[in-house]
Write a protein that holds these residues in place. Structure first.
Motif, mmCIF file in Angstrom:
data_model
loop_
_atom_site.group_PDB
_atom_site.id
_atom_site.type_symbol
_atom_site.label_atom_id
_atom_site.label_comp_id
_atom_site.label_asym_id
_atom_site.label_seq_id
_atom_site.Cartn_x
_atom_site.Cartn_y
_atom_site.Cartn_z
ATOM 1 N N SER A 1 8.331 8.328 3.892
ATOM 2 C CA SER A 1 7.709 8.123 2.584
ATOM 3 C C SER A 1 6.234 8.520 2.615
ATOM 4 C CB SER A 1 7.844 6.653 2.170
ATOM 5 O OG SER A 1 7.117 6.391 0.985
ATOM 6 N N ALA A 2 5.546 8.155 3.710
ATOM 7 C CA ALA A 2 4.125 8.501 3.839
ATOM 8 C C ALA A 2 3.931 10.009 3.903
ATOM 9 C CB ALA A 2 3.546 7.837 5.087
ATOM 10 N N LEU A 3 4.808 10.701 4.636
ATOM 11 C CA LEU A 3 4.699 12.158 4.747
ATOM 12 C C LEU A 3 4.851 12.835 3.391
ATOM 13 C CD1 LEU A 3 6.758 12.852 8.010
ATOM 14 C CD2 LEU A 3 4.297 13.146 7.703
ATOM 15 N N ARG A 4 5.692 12.267 2.535
ATOM 16 C CA ARG A 4 5.972 12.888 1.240
ATOM 17 C C ARG A 4 4.956 12.509 0.168
ATOM 18 N NH1 ARG A 4 12.609 12.083 1.334
ATOM 19 N NH2 ARG A 4 12.992 13.709 2.904
ATOM 20 N N ARG A 5 4.281 11.378 0.352
ATOM 21 C CA ARG A 5 3.381 10.895 -0.701
ATOM 22 C C ARG A 5 1.896 11.110 -0.385
ATOM 23 N NH1 ARG A 5 5.114 4.840 -1.839
ATOM 24 N NH2 ARG A 5 3.346 5.026 -3.284
ATOM 25 N N LEU A 6 1.556 11.183 0.897
ATOM 26 C CA LEU A 6 0.148 11.346 1.268
ATOM 27 C C LEU A 6 -0.162 12.796 1.615
ATOM 28 C CD1 LEU A 6 -0.458 8.175 3.485
ATOM 29 C CD2 LEU A 6 -0.874 8.472 1.032
ATOM 30 N N ARG A 7 -1.447 13.152 1.477
ATOM 31 C CA ARG A 7 -1.897 14.511 1.771
ATOM 32 C C ARG A 7 -2.960 14.463 2.875
ATOM 33 N NH1 ARG A 7 -2.669 13.557 -3.447
ATOM 34 N NH2 ARG A 7 -4.928 13.878 -3.290
ATOM 35 N N MET A 8 -3.321 15.638 3.365
ATOM 36 C CA MET A 8 -4.369 15.721 4.388
ATOM 37 C C MET A 8 -5.671 15.093 3.891
ATOM 38 S SD MET A 8 -3.413 17.095 7.242
ATOM 39 C CE MET A 8 -2.123 18.122 7.948
ATOM 40 N N ARG A 9 -5.883 15.179 2.585
ATOM 41 C CA ARG A 9 -7.103 14.619 1.995
ATOM 42 C C ARG A 9 -7.174 13.107 2.223
ATOM 43 N NH1 ARG A 9 -11.837 17.109 0.767
ATOM 44 N NH2 ARG A 9 -12.500 16.861 -1.392
ATOM 45 N N HIS A 10 -6.028 12.449 2.245
ATOM 46 C CA HIS A 10 -6.011 11.014 2.520
ATOM 47 C C HIS A 10 -6.465 10.734 3.956
ATOM 48 C CE1 HIS A 10 -3.236 11.079 -1.007
ATOM 49 N NE2 HIS A 10 -3.768 9.891 -1.255
ATOM 50 N N LEU A 11 -6.039 11.575 4.899
ATOM 51 C CA LEU A 11 -6.475 11.412 6.289
ATOM 52 C C LEU A 11 -7.980 11.621 6.410
ATOM 53 C CD1 LEU A 11 -3.683 13.276 8.322
ATOM 54 C CD2 LEU A 11 -3.951 10.819 7.974
ATOM 55 N N GLU A 12 -8.478 12.629 5.697
ATOM 56 C CA GLU A 12 -9.919 12.897 5.717
ATOM 57 C C GLU A 12 -10.692 11.694 5.178
ATOM 58 O OE1 GLU A 12 -13.182 16.169 4.046
ATOM 59 O OE2 GLU A 12 -11.090 16.251 3.382
ATOM 60 N N LEU A 13 -10.177 11.088 4.111
ATOM 61 C CA LEU A 13 -10.821 9.906 3.539
ATOM 62 C C LEU A 13 -10.864 8.772 4.559
ATOM 63 C CD1 LEU A 13 -11.945 8.042 1.348
ATOM 64 C CD2 LEU A 13 -9.594 7.724 0.509
ATOM 65 N N LEU A 14 -9.750 8.528 5.236
ATOM 66 C CA LEU A 14 -9.710 7.458 6.234
ATOM 67 C C LEU A 14 -10.738 7.700 7.338
ATOM 68 C CD1 LEU A 14 -5.851 6.919 6.485
ATOM 69 C CD2 LEU A 14 -7.525 5.219 5.712
ATOM 70 N N CYS A 15 -10.894 8.949 7.742
ATOM 71 C CA CYS A 15 -11.895 9.272 8.772
ATOM 72 C C CYS A 15 -13.303 8.956 8.276
ATOM 73 C CB CYS A 15 -11.793 10.740 9.175
ATOM 74 S SG CYS A 15 -10.273 11.143 10.062
ATOM 75 N N HIS A 16 -13.595 9.286 7.030
ATOM 76 C CA HIS A 16 -14.920 8.988 6.477
ATOM 77 C C HIS A 16 -15.140 7.477 6.347
ATOM 78 C CE1 HIS A 16 -16.161 13.047 5.887
ATOM 79 N NE2 HIS A 16 -15.230 13.335 4.999
ATOM 80 N N LEU A 17 -14.059 6.736 6.086
ATOM 81 C CA LEU A 17 -14.181 5.281 5.947
ATOM 82 C C LEU A 17 -14.435 4.593 7.286
ATOM 83 C CD1 LEU A 17 -11.427 4.549 3.273
ATOM 84 C CD2 LEU A 17 -13.905 4.306 2.994
#
Length: 317
Positions: free
Chosen positions: A15-31
């Motif tokens: 579900s995560a693979l289908r709903r999340l994008r690389m941009r979400h990973l980038e956001l988590l890194c910035h957080l």
């Protein structure tokens, strides 16, 4: 070419693979650094509402409260900190993958990022041996103090490290994700110029040696820490150096050209300098042991098997 088998994944991960994008990973890194939604939005060049929506999407997929919001900003929960760390690992792994692709495009057979401290002669021999086995392999080298090397390895900025492990580093919970393969034992040698009064003496005690002029690495360097720890156990006073330097090359030159200066080196390096007739090893008793040398990699090894085999063969593992 190595064959990889894709292991079955859970419905939540799918579900995560289908709903999340690389941009979400980038956001988590910035957080991992930003403490407000506004700051994270600035790093992503997005509006604050857009970032708030992305955080909600991540929490929805994770089915957990990942952040607490308050007047001072946004803080990760235990679950949020875990996800941030894993997201940073994934982004670093992707960065390493693209670096290796670029190396292959430039004509090499892959990329190996190695780290070591500058005072070991084992490392240059290791690199040469690996290159002889894999002539098309591109190797990037970082020289830093042991703690910085381990931090870089944990953050996936390096693939492997040749280093010693201090007591503090062994107690760091983050090192549980690392694999340590012992390379050799190590000990501390006192060195001096060939004309130093101690260079011809058969044996010298530490109680006498500590009263002389010394050049040492900074007090937070591993060798200096081990020296001071050993002196304390022997009830000897601390050495107050007249010169402090982190550079092994500078230290060697200072000791070589000052006939009244003592310094310290790792045993294998000191023996090479003595064989080259550059310095003399001072015969001080008792001998002070240093932490063993290790090849340190991740337990979840991302180094290609052929490269890893070349590394282990070069080290005799």
């Amino acid at each position: 070419m190595e064959q990889f088998k894709f292991k079955p994944i859970t419905p939540n991960t799918l579900s995560a693979l289908r709903r999340l994008r690389m941009r979400h990973l980038e956001l988590l890194c910035h957080l991992s650094e930003a403490t407000t939604v506004s700051a994270a939005a600035g790093k992503l060049n997005l509006t604050q509402p857009a970032v708030s929506k992305m955080i909600s999407e991540i929490e929805s997929v994770s089915k957990a409260a990942l952040f607490t919001r308050g007047r001072t900003g946004i803080q990760p929960t235990i679950q949020g900190a875990l996800l941030i760390r894993q997201a940073c690992d994934m982004v670093q792994s992707l960065d390493r993958c693209f670096s290796e692709i670029n190396s292959i495009e430039e004509g090499s057979s892959g990329l190996l990022r190695l780290g070591s401290f500058s005072t070991t002669s084992i490392f240059p021999k290791l690199v040469v041996d690996v290159i002889q086995q894999l002539p098309l392999l591109k190797i990037q080298i970082q020289e830093s103090p042991p703690q910085e090397l381990i931090n870089a390895l944990i953050n996936h900025e390096l693939d492997g490290v040749v280093t010693s492990f201090s007591r503090e580093m062994m107690g760091d919970v983050r090192t549980k994700s690392l694999k340590l393969q012992p390379i050799s034992t190590d000990s501390l040698c006192v060195v001096a110029s060939k004309k130093h009064p101690f260079s011809k003496r058969r044996t010298i005690k530490w109680t006498e040696a500590v009263q002389h002029r010394w050049a040492l690495p900074p007090k937070d360097a591993l060798m200096t820490k081990e020296l001071m720890y050993a002196l304390k156990k022997m009830d000897c006073p601390d050495i107050i150096p007249v010169i402090e330097s982190m550079s092994a090359i500078t230290m060697k030159g200072l000791i070589q050209f000052d006939d009244n200066l003592l310094g310290i080196m790792r045993e294998h390096q000191a023996k090479e300098e003595e064989r080259a007739n550059n310095l003399a090893i001072v015969k001080i008793q008792p001998k002070i042991n240093l932490p063993d040398l290790y090849l340190v990699t991740h337990k979840q090894n991302l180094i290609p098997s052929a490269t890893m085999q070349a590394l282990q063969k070069a080290l005799g593992l």
